[in-house]
Motif scaffolding. Structure first.
Motif, PDB file in Angstrom:
ATOM      1  N   ALA A 135      67.917 -45.757  67.609  1.00  0.00           N
ATOM      2  CA  ALA A 135      67.347 -44.836  66.627  1.00  0.00           C
ATOM      3  C   ALA A 135      67.710 -45.256  65.206  1.00  0.00           C
ATOM      4  CB  ALA A 135      67.824 -43.412  66.904  1.00  0.00           C
ATOM      5  N   ALA A 136      68.938 -45.740  65.029  1.00  0.00           N
ATOM      6  CA  ALA A 136      69.352 -46.197  63.700  1.00  0.00           C
ATOM      7  C   ALA A 136      68.531 -47.405  63.257  1.00  0.00           C
ATOM      8  CB  ALA A 136      70.843 -46.542  63.717  1.00  0.00           C
ATOM      9  N   VAL A 137      68.238 -48.306  64.186  1.00  0.00           N
ATOM     10  CA  VAL A 137      67.409 -49.469  63.861  1.00  0.00           C
ATOM     11  C   VAL A 137      65.999 -49.021  63.497  1.00  0.00           C
ATOM     12  CG1 VAL A 137      66.350 -51.544  64.821  1.00  0.00           C
ATOM     13  CG2 VAL A 137      68.761 -51.083  65.241  1.00  0.00           C
ATOM     14  N   GLN A 138      65.466 -48.043  64.242  1.00  0.00           N
ATOM     15  CA  GLN A 138      64.133 -47.530  63.922  1.00  0.00           C
ATOM     16  C   GLN A 138      64.109 -46.910  62.529  1.00  0.00           C
ATOM     17  OE1 GLN A 138      63.878 -45.013  67.380  1.00  0.00           O
ATOM     18  NE2 GLN A 138      62.452 -46.387  68.433  1.00  0.00           N
ATOM     19  N   LEU A 139      65.169 -46.198  62.182  1.00  0.00           N
ATOM     20  CA  LEU A 139      65.245 -45.602  60.845  1.00  0.00           C
ATOM     21  C   LEU A 139      65.293 -46.692  59.780  1.00  0.00           C
ATOM     22  CD1 LEU A 139      67.405 -42.555  59.824  1.00  0.00           C
ATOM     23  CD2 LEU A 139      67.299 -44.540  58.355  1.00  0.00           C
ATOM     24  N   LEU A 140      66.110 -47.705  60.008  1.00  0.00           N
ATOM     25  CA  LEU A 140      66.204 -48.810  59.043  1.00  0.00           C
ATOM     26  C   LEU A 140      64.867 -49.513  58.868  1.00  0.00           C
ATOM     27  CD1 LEU A 140      69.611 -50.452  60.029  1.00  0.00           C
ATOM     28  CD2 LEU A 140      69.077 -49.381  57.839  1.00  0.00           C
ATOM     29  N   GLY A 141      64.124 -49.637  59.956  1.00  0.00           N
ATOM     30  CA  GLY A 141      62.843 -50.323  59.904  1.00  0.00           C
ATOM     31  C   GLY A 141      61.698 -49.454  59.420  1.00  0.00           C
ATOM     32  N   GLY A 142      61.990 -48.179  59.114  1.00  0.00           N
ATOM     33  CA  GLY A 142      60.958 -47.295  58.595  1.00  0.00           C
ATOM     34  C   GLY A 142      60.120 -46.603  59.655  1.00  0.00           C
ATOM     35  N   LEU A 171      63.050 -39.779  64.584  1.00  0.00           N
ATOM     36  CA  LEU A 171      63.335 -38.352  64.436  1.00  0.00           C
ATOM     37  C   LEU A 171      63.603 -37.648  65.765  1.00  0.00           C
ATOM     38  CD1 LEU A 171      63.533 -35.652  62.989  1.00  0.00           C
ATOM     39  CD2 LEU A 171      61.031 -35.606  62.840  1.00  0.00           C
ATOM     40  N   PRO A 172      62.663 -37.679  66.742  1.00  0.00           N
ATOM     41  CA  PRO A 172      62.949 -36.964  67.991  1.00  0.00           C
ATOM     42  C   PRO A 172      64.142 -37.541  68.742  1.00  0.00           C
ATOM     43  CG  PRO A 172      60.946 -38.272  68.188  1.00  0.00           C
ATOM     44  CD  PRO A 172      61.323 -38.295  66.750  1.00  0.00           C
ATOM     45  N   GLU A 173      64.384 -38.837  68.590  1.00  0.00           N
ATOM     46  CA  GLU A 173      65.525 -39.440  69.276  1.00  0.00           C
ATOM     47  C   GLU A 173      66.833 -38.915  68.703  1.00  0.00           C
ATOM     48  OE1 GLU A 173      65.673 -40.746  71.979  1.00  0.00           O
ATOM     49  OE2 GLU A 173      66.703 -42.673  72.105  1.00  0.00           O
ATOM     50  N   PHE A 174      66.951 -38.862  67.372  1.00  0.00           N
ATOM     51  CA  PHE A 174      68.171 -38.337  66.756  1.00  0.00           C
ATOM     52  C   PHE A 174      68.379 -36.869  67.123  1.00  0.00           C
ATOM     53  CE2 PHE A 174      68.141 -41.848  63.452  1.00  0.00           C
ATOM     54  CZ  PHE A 174      69.370 -42.362  63.835  1.00  0.00           C
ATOM     55  N   GLU A 175      67.306 -36.088  67.151  1.00  0.00           N
ATOM     56  CA  GLU A 175      67.464 -34.673  67.496  1.00  0.00           C
ATOM     57  C   GLU A 175      67.910 -34.498  68.941  1.00  0.00           C
ATOM     58  OE1 GLU A 175      63.695 -32.973  66.346  1.00  0.00           O
ATOM     59  OE2 GLU A 175      64.563 -32.323  64.429  1.00  0.00           O
ATOM     60  N   THR A 176      67.342 -35.309  69.837  1.00  0.00           N
ATOM     61  CA  THR A 176      67.742 -35.245  71.243  1.00  0.00           C
ATOM     62  C   THR A 176      69.198 -35.672  71.411  1.00  0.00           C
ATOM     63  OG1 THR A 176      65.470 -35.773  71.877  1.00  0.00           O
ATOM     64  CG2 THR A 176      67.142 -36.021  73.562  1.00  0.00           C
ATOM     65  N   GLU A 194      81.765 -35.320  65.422  1.00  0.00           N
ATOM     66  CA  GLU A 194      81.234 -36.316  64.485  1.00  0.00           C
ATOM     67  C   GLU A 194      79.890 -36.873  64.925  1.00  0.00           C
ATOM     68  OE1 GLU A 194      79.992 -39.985  62.988  1.00  0.00           O
ATOM     69  OE2 GLU A 194      80.908 -39.834  64.991  1.00  0.00           O
ATOM     70  N   PRO A 195      79.716 -37.285  66.205  1.00  0.00           N
ATOM     71  CA  PRO A 195      78.407 -37.843  66.573  1.00  0.00           C
ATOM     72  C   PRO A 195      77.284 -36.814  66.497  1.00  0.00           C
ATOM     73  CG  PRO A 195      79.856 -37.726  68.493  1.00  0.00           C
ATOM     74  CD  PRO A 195      80.695 -37.441  67.305  1.00  0.00           C
ATOM     75  N   ALA A 196      77.567 -35.554  66.845  1.00  0.00           N
ATOM     76  CA  ALA A 196      76.532 -34.523  66.749  1.00  0.00           C
ATOM     77  C   ALA A 196      76.136 -34.310  65.297  1.00  0.00           C
ATOM     78  CB  ALA A 196      77.019 -33.220  67.367  1.00  0.00           C
ATOM     79  N   ARG A 197      77.134 -34.259  64.405  1.00  0.00           N
ATOM     80  CA  ARG A 197      76.850 -34.088  62.976  1.00  0.00           C
ATOM     81  C   ARG A 197      76.034 -35.272  62.445  1.00  0.00           C
ATOM     82  NH1 ARG A 197      82.640 -33.388  62.446  1.00  0.00           N
ATOM     83  NH2 ARG A 197      82.625 -35.230  61.075  1.00  0.00           N
ATOM     84  N   ALA A 198      76.459 -36.482  62.796  1.00  0.00           N
ATOM     85  CA  ALA A 198      75.805 -37.685  62.270  1.00  0.00           C
ATOM     86  C   ALA A 198      74.348 -37.751  62.714  1.00  0.00           C
ATOM     87  CB  ALA A 198      76.565 -38.923  62.729  1.00  0.00           C
ATOM     88  N   CYS A 199      74.086 -37.406  63.966  1.00  0.00           N
ATOM     89  CA  CYS A 199      72.709 -37.470  64.457  1.00  0.00           C
ATOM     90  C   CYS A 199      71.834 -36.408  63.802  1.00  0.00           C
ATOM     91  CB  CYS A 199      72.686 -37.334  65.982  1.00  0.00           C
ATOM     92  SG  CYS A 199      73.317 -38.788  66.850  1.00  0.00           S
ATOM     93  N   ARG A 200      72.397 -35.232  63.545  1.00  0.00           N
ATOM     94  CA  ARG A 200      71.624 -34.199  62.849  1.00  0.00           C
ATOM     95  C   ARG A 200      71.315 -34.639  61.418  1.00  0.00           C
ATOM     96  NH1 ARG A 200      70.372 -30.602  66.127  1.00  0.00           N
ATOM     97  NH2 ARG A 200      71.777 -29.703  67.684  1.00  0.00           N
ATOM     98  N   ALA A 201      72.278 -35.266  60.772  1.00  0.00           N
ATOM     99  CA  ALA A 201      72.039 -35.747  59.405  1.00  0.00           C
ATOM    100  C   ALA A 201      70.976 -36.835  59.392  1.00  0.00           C
ATOM    101  CB  ALA A 201      73.340 -36.261  58.807  1.00  0.00           C
TER     102      ALA A 201
END
Length: 511
Positions: free
Chosen positions: A373-380, A386-391, A405-412
């Motif tokens: 998900a982080a790679v997808q965000l970096l790549g635009g 979005l749905p991956e981070f929320e899940t 921490e991981p729950a907070r980071a994924c929500r952010a």
């Protein structure tokens, strides 16, 4: 004769299809020459047919001295061939079949205008993409209509597939665009009837039937086929080319009564096959914008649908672990080249075996998904991230607690995706919610809190909410100068934003 590989364009970072000659297919110099000509012809003809129903050719490598280096780089189409939808016990809706035929007729009209005839139209060469667009594939044996055209075959035998071959092709006579119309009639008859037009134990008997046997009228196979549509199919299947419809434009006009008009909702009997794309959508909503994506609701992690995996023996676990490590290394190398889409796919390929080995909510699986998900965000690719981070945020909240921490980071991260997608109000609310949690469990000047405060201030500024932005950024700047110094990168960015705010609020004199 060939293989089609799923590949990546390393310059533009996108998936593509690579079509190459299968080396074991080359059994003689004559075949090698024929295949080389077919590839060259497919590259040139496909590039000349300018229509979205023909996959684009991006590149062609046609090394005449080495048949190992004969391949085409083409558009990769996400879809399924018509073959998958044909079954006697599952008749296709009339409008579904008519919409496919109308789209194919449109593609053929552009090809015939070049002028080119396909010569091998069949269900396996017709693909329905996920959005309902019909693609006509494989112009590798197409013929350019000109007086000096020669047969593209080393054996002199007819080219095509016998189940869909026109009588004039069977006889080896002159081929015209009406041969494609006959093949379209075979395909439409099969879509509506659920079975081949003719079936026989040998190619010879099949050829004999195409030349001499009368086709079964569709209404004898299913009564709900309109009489006018049955008549069109029978006209397409006339033995004499001149007795068939004059051209694809006439075929399209005769299909129009069976296509849904714009804005027309599907009737109960027009439901598409389960899981199938809807080729009628292009007629119901022509030039429509893409469908809205859901606000949330990515694939559930650890849902009841996941069957518990059987215990794996240590050697298998070691193999899976090695695959995970290799995926991380490979994706990191791709990220250095900014090949984000391929890096995300490399991680995705490791997720399923890891989930079978360790469980869908194991630390290793969640880590792979979080990295993807982080790679997808970096790549635009914010819509995918979005749905991956929320899940993931929901999964981490169940496992480690909602304030972990991981729950907070994924929500952010989900909030940042929302901001990029224009959902600014929701993004601000979510970022503020995460910041409130961080303030309760950590310092207001922790790295996490500083990033969140900066994100919120800059989003407010982007929304021209300058008073609110100033209320967030001024105390942030003071904290950054005190803890990290005024030369800190975030401090410099915040100072620049405040300077813009002062220009806007108080005029040049106050700066």
């Amino acid at each position: 004769m060939g293989d089609v590989w799923r590949a990546y364009d390393t310059v533009l970072d996108r998936p593509v299809a690579v079509k190459r000659i299968r080396p074991q297919a080359i059994t003689s110099p004559a075949l090698a020459e024929e295949f080389a000509k077919r590839f060259q012809r497919e590259a040139r003809i496909t590039a000349r047919i300018q229509h979205p129903g023909v996959p684009q050719v991006y590149d062609a490598v046609l090394d005449e001295d080495s048949h190992e280096r004969l391949f085409l780089v083409m558009e990769l189409v996400d879809g399924v061939t018509l073959t998958s939808y044909i079954a006697p016990q599952r008749p296709l809706p009339v409008s579904w079949a008519a919409a496919v035929a109308a789209q194919v007729a449109t593609v053929l009209s552009y090809a015939h205008d070049v002028p080119v005839i396909h010569r091998d139209l069949k269900p396996s060469n017709i693909l329905v993409a996920r959005d309902g667009t019909v693609k006509v594939l494989d112009f590798g044996i197409a013929a350019i209509l000109r007086t000096d055209v020669t047969k593209l075959t080393a054996t002199g035998s007819p080219i095509g597939t016998y189940q869909y071959m026109s009588p004039e092709q069977v006889r080896g006579g002159r081929i015209t665009p009406q041969a494609d119309l006959y093949a379209l009639g075979c395909v439409l008859h099969e879509l509506l009837g659920g079975q081949l037009l003719f079936e026989a134990e040998s190619e010879y008997l099949l050829m004999f039937q195409h030349v001499n046997a009368a086709p079964t009228p569709l209404r004898q196979l299913r009564a709900d086929v309109p009489a006018a549509l049955e008549e069109l199919v029978l006209d397409l299947l006339r033995k004499a080319p001149e007795s068939r419809p004059a051209d694809t434009q006439e075929v399209y006009a005769r299909l129009l009564p069976f296509l849904p008009p714009p804005g027309h909702a599907p009737e109960p009997g027009e439901a598409v096959p389960a899981g199938a794309p809807d080729p009628t959508a292009l007629f119901r909503r022509p030039y429509a914008p893409r469908a809205r994506t859901a606000q949330s609701g990515g694939p559930a992690i650890g849902s009841g649908a996941d069957a518990p995996a059987p215990p794996l023996v240590p050697p298998v676990l070691a193999e899976v672990n090695a695959g995970i490590e290799e995926a991380y290394e490979h994706s990191e190398a791709l990220l250095e080249e900014e090949r984000f889409a391929q890096a995300a796919e490399v991680l995705a390929e490791a997720i399923e075996p890891a989930a079978r080995a360790f469980g869908s909510e194991s630390r290793k699986v969640l880590g792979l998904r979080r990295n993807r998900a982080a790679v997808q965000l970096l790549g635009g690719d914010y819509r995918a991230a979005l749905p991956e981070f929320e899940t993931l945020a929901d999964a981490y909240a169940r496992i480690s607690g909602p304030t972990s921490e991981p729950a907070r980071a994924c929500r952010a991260q989900a909030a940042r995706c929302r901001a990029e997608l224009g959902q600014v109000t929701d993004a601000l609310a979510e970022l503020q919610g995460v910041l409130n949690v961080v303030r309760n469990v950590d310092s207001d000047v922790s790295e996490e809190a500083v990033e969140l405060r900066h994100n919120i201030g800059m989003l407010l500024l982007a929304q021209a909410r300058t008073v609110e932005a100033r209320e967030v950024l001024e105390p942030l700047y003071q904290d950054l100068c005190m803890v990290f110094g005024p030369e800190d990168e975030t401090a410099v960015e915040t100072a620049e934003a405040l300077a813009l705010i002062r220009l806007d609020l108080d005029g040049p004199a106050s700066t």
